[in-house]
Design an enzyme around this catalytic site. Structure first.
Site, PDB file in Angstrom:
ATOM      1  N   ASN A 380       0.927  -1.296  -0.084  1.00  0.00           N
ATOM      2  CA  ASN A 380      -0.080  -0.127   0.008  1.00  0.00           C
ATOM      3  C   ASN A 380       0.968   1.338  -0.075  1.00  0.00           C
ATOM      4  O   ASN A 380       1.139   1.777  -1.110  1.00  0.00           O
ATOM      5  CB  ASN A 380      -0.957   0.110   1.093  1.00  0.00           C
ATOM      6  CG  ASN A 380      -2.058   0.776   1.030  1.00  0.00           C
ATOM      7  OD1 ASN A 380      -2.029   1.990   0.230  1.00  0.00           O
ATOM      8  ND2 ASN A 380      -3.290   0.698   1.776  1.00  0.00           N
ATOM      9  N   ASP A 381       1.272   1.426   0.954  1.00  0.00           N
ATOM     10  CA  ASP A 381       2.163   2.780   1.172  1.00  0.00           C
ATOM     11  C   ASP A 381       3.474   2.925   0.408  1.00  0.00           C
ATOM     12  O   ASP A 381       3.695   4.090  -0.273  1.00  0.00           O
ATOM     13  CB  ASP A 381       2.677   3.049   2.630  1.00  0.00           C
ATOM     14  CG  ASP A 381       1.677   3.074   3.710  1.00  0.00           C
ATOM     15  OD1 ASP A 381       0.621   3.869   3.205  1.00  0.00           O
ATOM     16  OD2 ASP A 381       1.675   3.061   4.860  1.00  0.00           O
ATOM     17  N   VAL A 382       4.151   1.758   0.049  1.00  0.00           N
ATOM     18  CA  VAL A 382       5.250   1.811  -0.691  1.00  0.00           C
ATOM     19  C   VAL A 382       4.869   2.106  -2.494  1.00  0.00           C
ATOM     20  O   VAL A 382       5.838   2.051  -3.124  1.00  0.00           O
ATOM     21  CB  VAL A 382       5.956   0.304  -0.615  1.00  0.00           C
ATOM     22  CG1 VAL A 382       6.293   0.257   0.845  1.00  0.00           C
ATOM     23  CG2 VAL A 382       5.175  -0.835  -0.947  1.00  0.00           C
ATOM     24  N   THR A 383       3.468   1.971  -2.741  1.00  0.00           N
ATOM     25  CA  THR A 383       3.194   2.204  -4.071  1.00  0.00           C
ATOM     26  C   THR A 383       2.373   3.509  -4.239  1.00  0.00           C
ATOM     27  O   THR A 383       1.967   3.726  -5.288  1.00  0.00           O
ATOM     28  CB  THR A 383       2.195   1.008  -4.577  1.00  0.00           C
ATOM     29  OG1 THR A 383       0.926   1.168  -3.802  1.00  0.00           O
ATOM     30  CG2 THR A 383       2.927  -0.164  -4.470  1.00  0.00           C
ATOM     31  N   SER A 421       0.318   4.254   7.346  1.00  0.00           N
ATOM     32  CA  SER A 421       0.625   5.799   7.328  1.00  0.00           C
ATOM     33  C   SER A 421      -0.841   6.337   7.475  1.00  0.00           C
ATOM     34  O   SER A 421      -0.809   7.605   7.858  1.00  0.00           O
ATOM     35  CB  SER A 421       1.240   6.078   6.167  1.00  0.00           C
ATOM     36  OG  SER A 421       0.251   6.081   5.061  1.00  0.00           O
TER      37      SER A 421
END
Length: 453
Positions: A380-383, A421
């Site tokens: 999620n956050d890393v994309t 996040s």
């Protein structure tokens, strides 16, 4: 056994440890690195037992046997998906061992007050901090950041109290000051990790690993043991370097990570006005049809893959696409995907995904532009593209995988919920994104069933 021979043996063991860490830097050499590390530890234990330092063998051999049983049980029973919490637990045990050795030295009348105080302080922080990290990773505690009013002020007061107590104990060696230092250090370790959310756990584990190493250094000076000093320095320095690498991958300072609170900002989770947007929904049959007709598919695993234990079926999907349909398949790994450094690499290695098919962010990011499909499973956050555009986002400046540049993006998630996040991902609503709702393993299994018809 003469002191020079013992020192030479310890140095030889240290060299094996150094070569072992070098081997662990790559999946291809990790097995050899593990074997060398085991050989170094076996040498260190053997020469220590044979040395004149050891007078009583019963308790030592009993402790070694107990530790071996715990290690074997962990290796056989702990799932690969639970490795982060196991690492946290082992970091904590390393810190606790430093605390107990410092206590034994003080009770034995050791005059090396400062060295024992340093080992105790850092070891206690590693122990209690690792306890909280384990509880969050294991689901015993809420993984979100836990904050309360005046938290940082309380931590600052505790930190000053710990430093003052450490200084007083180093000067007079009072047992009362020793016990007070232990209590304050353990409490500080708890409070330091409480406000750190799950998204920052890779950094936290690296920091705690570094703590356990520096604690060993302090105890090494107290015991005048060259092996503990060397190995502790290696572990402490490598953990510090890894923490720096993780922070750089997140575009955050170590100071901001350890202050915590990441993912606890209500404004951050306001979804950037995406509540009125609609995400397109597909099914496994759609995904299978599009991917089997693609030229290049890039798979992006995240913690959702780990939680669902979907790595094996994902490997089967990649195998089917490549061998049956001639599709080029690659895996893209973000440095902080998962709950510890290298978490995704370990899981894919367990599923026997070829090392040459796994690429880090800086190696693979430019290839998304030429990919027909980006298959995001549990990340999620890393994309999140807001990391590049929204200066108000807590993710801003963090390097992310450019999955939105692929022609089609399949996003496997249980819902449209934000990541740790607390920031909504606009990629869910992009025109080239198709959401595949459900358990990661179930969705991947359904795709494989269609591919293998």
């Amino acid at each position: 056994m003469s002191a020079p021979f013992l020192s030479c043996a310890y140095i030889a063991a240290s060299i094996l440890f150094i070569i072992s860490i070098r081997g662990l830097s790559s999946p291809e050499t990790a097995r050899r690195g593990n074997i060398l590390g085991m050989a170094g530890m076996l040498l260190a234990i053997a020469v220590t037992l044979y040395s004149d330092v050891v007078k009583e063998y019963y308790w030592i051999l009993g402790a070694i046997a107990l530790g071996a049983l715990v290690g074997i049980w962990s290796a056989l029973k702990v799932r690969m998906t639970a490795l982060p919490q196991m690492v946290a637990a082992f970091n904590g045990l390393g810190g606790l061992s430093a605390v107990l050795i410092a206590l034994a030295e003080i009770l034995d009348g050791s005059p090396q007050y400062f060295e024992n105080a340093a080992g105790l302080l850092i070891g206690a922080l590693a122990f209690s901090g690792s306890f909280i990290a384990f509880a969050k990773l294991q689901g015993i505690m809420n993984a979100r950041a836990i904050t309360f009013p005046l938290q940082h002020m309380l931590n600052a007061i505790l930190g000053i109290a710990v430093i003052c107590t450490c200084a007083v104990f180093s000067l007079n060696g009072s047992p009362q000051m020793f016990y007070l230092l232990a209590a304050l250090s353990i409490l500080l370790g708890f409070l330091l990790i409480l406000p750190i959310g799950g998204a920052d756990m890779p950094v936290v584990i690296s920091v705690l690993n570094s703590y356990s190493g520096w604690a060993a250094v302090g105890i090494g000076f107290s015991l005048n043991n060259v092996l503990l000093i060397i190995v502790g320095s290696i572990v402490g320095a490598s953990g510090a370097i890894l923490s720096y690498i993780m922070c750089k991958a997140m575009n955050r300072s170590l100071f901001s990570v350890m202050l915590g609170g990441f993912g606890n900002d209500e404004k951050a989770s306001s979804a950037q006005g995406s509540a009125d947007k609609t995400a397109k929904t597909g099914d496994p049959a759609d995904a299978a049809f599009i991917m089997e007709n693609a030229n290049k598919v890039i798979i992006v695993p995240g913690y959702g893959m780990a939680a669902a234990q979907a790595q094996h079926i994902l490997k089967t999907m990649a195998y089917d696409l490549h061998d049956k349909y001639g599709v080029e398949v690659k895996f893209a790994i973000h440095p902080v995907a998962g709950r510890m450094p290298g978490h995704m690499n370990v899981l894919l290695a367990e599923a026997n995904v070829p090392y040459e098919d796994v690429f880090e962010l800086e190696e693979i990011n430019r290839e998304f532009e030429t990919a027909d499909v980006a298959f995001v499973i549990g990340a999620n956050d890393v994309t999140n593209p807001l990391a590049r555009t929204d200066t108000s986002s807590p993710l801003y400046g963090m390097p992310v995988l450019d999955v939105e540049k692929a022609k089609t993006v399949f996003f496997v998630k249980r819902s449209l919920a934000s990541g740790y996040s607390g920031v909504d991902n606009p990629l869910f609503y992009a025109p080239n994104t198709i959401m595949l709702y459900g358990d990661a393993k179930k969705v991947a299994s359904d795709i494989v069933a269609v591919l293998e018809k």
